[in-house]
Structure formats: C-alpha cells, structure tokens
Design a protein around this motif. Sequence first.
Motif, PDB file in Angstrom:
ATOM      1  N   ARG A   1       0.843  -1.071   0.104  1.00 20.02           N
ATOM      2  CA  ARG A   1      -0.082  -0.064   0.119  1.00 20.02           C
ATOM      3  C   ARG A   1       0.947   1.376  -0.062  1.00 20.02           C
ATOM      4  NH1 ARG A   1       0.405   2.507   4.722  1.00 20.02           N
ATOM      5  NH2 ARG A   1       0.649   1.406   6.695  1.00 20.02           N
ATOM      6  N   PRO A   2       0.426   2.464  -0.318  1.00 25.06           N
ATOM      7  CA  PRO A   2       1.167   3.535  -0.295  1.00 25.06           C
ATOM      8  C   PRO A   2       1.732   3.647   0.934  1.00 25.06           C
ATOM      9  CG  PRO A   2      -0.998   3.914  -1.468  1.00 25.06           C
ATOM     10  CD  PRO A   2      -0.881   2.739  -0.900  1.00 25.06           C
ATOM     11  N   LEU A   3       3.024   4.122   0.964  1.00 20.15           N
ATOM     12  CA  LEU A   3       3.553   4.638   2.352  1.00 20.15           C
ATOM     13  C   LEU A   3       3.111   6.082   2.838  1.00 20.15           C
ATOM     14  CD1 LEU A   3       5.804   3.487   4.439  1.00 20.15           C
ATOM     15  CD2 LEU A   3       7.373   5.073   3.169  1.00 20.15           C
ATOM     16  N   GLN A   4       2.690   6.180   3.879  1.00 20.64           N
ATOM     17  CA  GLN A   4       2.043   7.649   4.271  1.00 20.64           C
ATOM     18  C   GLN A   4       2.986   8.208   5.428  1.00 20.64           C
ATOM     19  OE1 GLN A   4      -1.703   5.861   5.427  1.00 20.64           O
ATOM     20  NE2 GLN A   4      -2.400   5.792   3.523  1.00 20.64           N
ATOM     21  N   VAL A   5       2.789   9.459   5.546  1.00 16.35           N
ATOM     22  CA  VAL A   5       3.557  10.305   6.506  1.00 16.35           C
ATOM     23  C   VAL A   5       3.070   9.871   7.840  1.00 16.35           C
ATOM     24  CG1 VAL A   5       3.537  12.456   7.477  1.00 16.35           C
ATOM     25  CG2 VAL A   5       3.419  12.438   4.975  1.00 16.35           C
ATOM     26  N   SER A   6       2.108   9.183   8.284  1.00 20.00           N
ATOM     27  CA  SER A   6       1.890   8.534   9.496  1.00 20.00           C
ATOM     28  C   SER A   6       2.573   7.234   9.625  1.00 20.00           C
ATOM     29  CB  SER A   6      -0.011   8.329   9.636  1.00 20.00           C
ATOM     30  OG  SER A   6      -0.063   7.348   8.520  1.00 20.00           O
TER      31      SER A   6
ATOM     32  N   ASN B   1      17.229  10.878  12.308  1.00 19.10           N
ATOM     33  CA  ASN B   1      16.498  11.682  12.927  1.00 19.10           C
ATOM     34  C   ASN B   1      14.979  11.424  12.391  1.00 19.10           C
ATOM     35  OD1 ASN B   1      16.012  14.208  11.413  1.00 19.10           O
ATOM     36  ND2 ASN B   1      18.141  14.464  11.922  1.00 19.10           N
ATOM     37  N   LYS B   2      14.063  11.451  13.043  1.00 22.26           N
ATOM     38  CA  LYS B   2      12.602  11.497  12.402  1.00 22.26           C
ATOM     39  C   LYS B   2      12.348  12.598  11.429  1.00 22.26           C
ATOM     40  CE  LYS B   2       8.143  10.646  14.408  1.00 22.26           C
ATOM     41  NZ  LYS B   2       7.090  10.528  15.597  1.00 22.26           N
ATOM     42  N   GLU B   3      12.707  13.729  11.856  1.00 22.04           N
ATOM     43  CA  GLU B   3      12.280  15.125  10.895  1.00 22.04           C
ATOM     44  C   GLU B   3      13.020  14.577   9.523  1.00 22.04           C
ATOM     45  OE1 GLU B   3      13.269  19.574  10.229  1.00 22.04           O
ATOM     46  OE2 GLU B   3      13.650  18.850  12.394  1.00 22.04           O
ATOM     47  N   ASP B   4      14.110  14.091   9.183  1.00 20.94           N
ATOM     48  CA  ASP B   4      14.838  13.568   7.919  1.00 20.94           C
ATOM     49  C   ASP B   4      13.747  12.642   7.324  1.00 20.94           C
ATOM     50  OD1 ASP B   4      16.725  15.352   8.083  1.00 20.94           O
ATOM     51  OD2 ASP B   4      18.062  14.062   8.570  1.00 20.94           O
TER      52      ASP B   4
ATOM     53  N   ILE C   1       9.700  11.238   3.116  1.00 15.08           N
ATOM     54  CA  ILE C   1       8.455  10.580   2.875  1.00 15.08           C
ATOM     55  C   ILE C   1       7.753  11.693   2.173  1.00 15.08           C
ATOM     56  CG2 ILE C   1       5.970   9.931   3.733  1.00 15.08           C
ATOM     57  CD1 ILE C   1       7.738   8.525   5.975  1.00 15.08           C
ATOM     58  N   LYS C   2       7.417  13.104   2.685  1.00 15.84           N
ATOM     59  CA  LYS C   2       6.692  13.881   1.973  1.00 15.84           C
ATOM     60  C   LYS C   2       7.270  14.217   0.584  1.00 15.84           C
ATOM     61  CE  LYS C   2       5.633  16.577   6.276  1.00 15.84           C
ATOM     62  NZ  LYS C   2       5.901  17.548   7.262  1.00 15.84           N
ATOM     63  N   ASN C   3       8.606  14.422   0.538  1.00 15.60           N
ATOM     64  CA  ASN C   3       9.026  15.040  -0.423  1.00 15.60           C
ATOM     65  C   ASN C   3       9.516  14.092  -1.872  1.00 15.60           C
ATOM     66  OD1 ASN C   3       9.093  17.603   0.532  1.00 15.60           O
ATOM     67  ND2 ASN C   3      10.992  17.315   1.478  1.00 15.60           N
TER      68      ASN C   3
END
Length: 186
Positions: free
Chosen positions: A24-29, A54-57, A62-64
Amino acid sequence: MEATSVVQLDQTKAKDECLNLSLRPLQVSDVDDFMVWASDEKVTRFCTWEPYTNKEDGLNYIKNTVVPHPWFRAICVDDRPVGAISVSANSGNDKCRGELGYVLASKYWGKGIVTRAVKMVVDTIFVEWPHLERLEALVDVENVGSQRVLEKAGFQREGVLRKYFILKGRSRDMVMFSLLSTDYQS
C-alpha cells in the motif's frame, strides 16, 4: 525433538506473515515504522542512502520523495510497514523499462516476504504501466540475499556490470537482473 518443533514453528510463523502481506502507499503517518528500517545500518548497507538519524529527515523524505513518487509502496505485514518497494520509470527512449528497488527491516529477512512482494509487483506493474516491457534490478555483487529474491521471483540474471556504480564512496560491481513483460505472460 525440541529443536525440530522450533524450526517447524518458525516456518509456520514465516508462512503466516506472508499470508498477511500487502502493498500500500507509504504515508507520513508511517514514519515510526519507516525509521525502524531506514535507521538500521544492516538494512542500508547496500542502499544508495545513509541510515536516517532523525525522524524529521524521515518525514521530509516521505513527504518530498515517497508521496509524489509514481509507484512506491510500503511492504506491510498486518498492514504495518516493514519495508518498501518501488518501480521507477524511465522516460524518453528508455520509457519501455523501469527499475525495481526494495528494502526490508532486518527482523523480517529470510522469511520470503520480499520475494512475495516482488511477485505482487510483477503481477500488477505490466498491467498498470502497459508501456513497460522490461523491469530491471541492479544488485550489489555482495548482496547474495537480494540476488536470490530476484531469481525466486523469476528474474533472469543478465551479468555483472564491473565498477558500474559508486556506493558510499566505493565503485561497486553490480549484477543486472531483468524480467520482460513477455516472460511474465508466458
């Protein structure tokens, strides 16, 4: 006697995990699950990227990169991401081929999960992308487990490309594997 029952139990558990396998698509969550494998040096050894620290990276990746990617899926066991698989399309004169890539949390290695995920991709990608005639994968010569995955999924080993790729500062020999749409249909 006890050692045999442990092995049988492990084989049964591996089969059960494969039965609950989905893409399934990988999501930000999913970032916490993503960080499990993306921060593991054993997992990223043959990846083009360094372990995430780190989680921010991880969120930014995931977002970009993941969300806008045309074909990037989470490999899930019981709908929980334990890895990822993608097909990257080429364009122009190379649009007839795409490149397969995958990664899996080390806890799940050796259970047939990636082989099954690759077969799931093969079952759909030539239908979803009818222009695709060739699916290929490049694997480091030292990554024997990944080579075995592709062989089990029906890919043909085409040969070794010597000093083909620079990975983490070293030129590497890579093994080229392919599966043609006509291979899949036959």
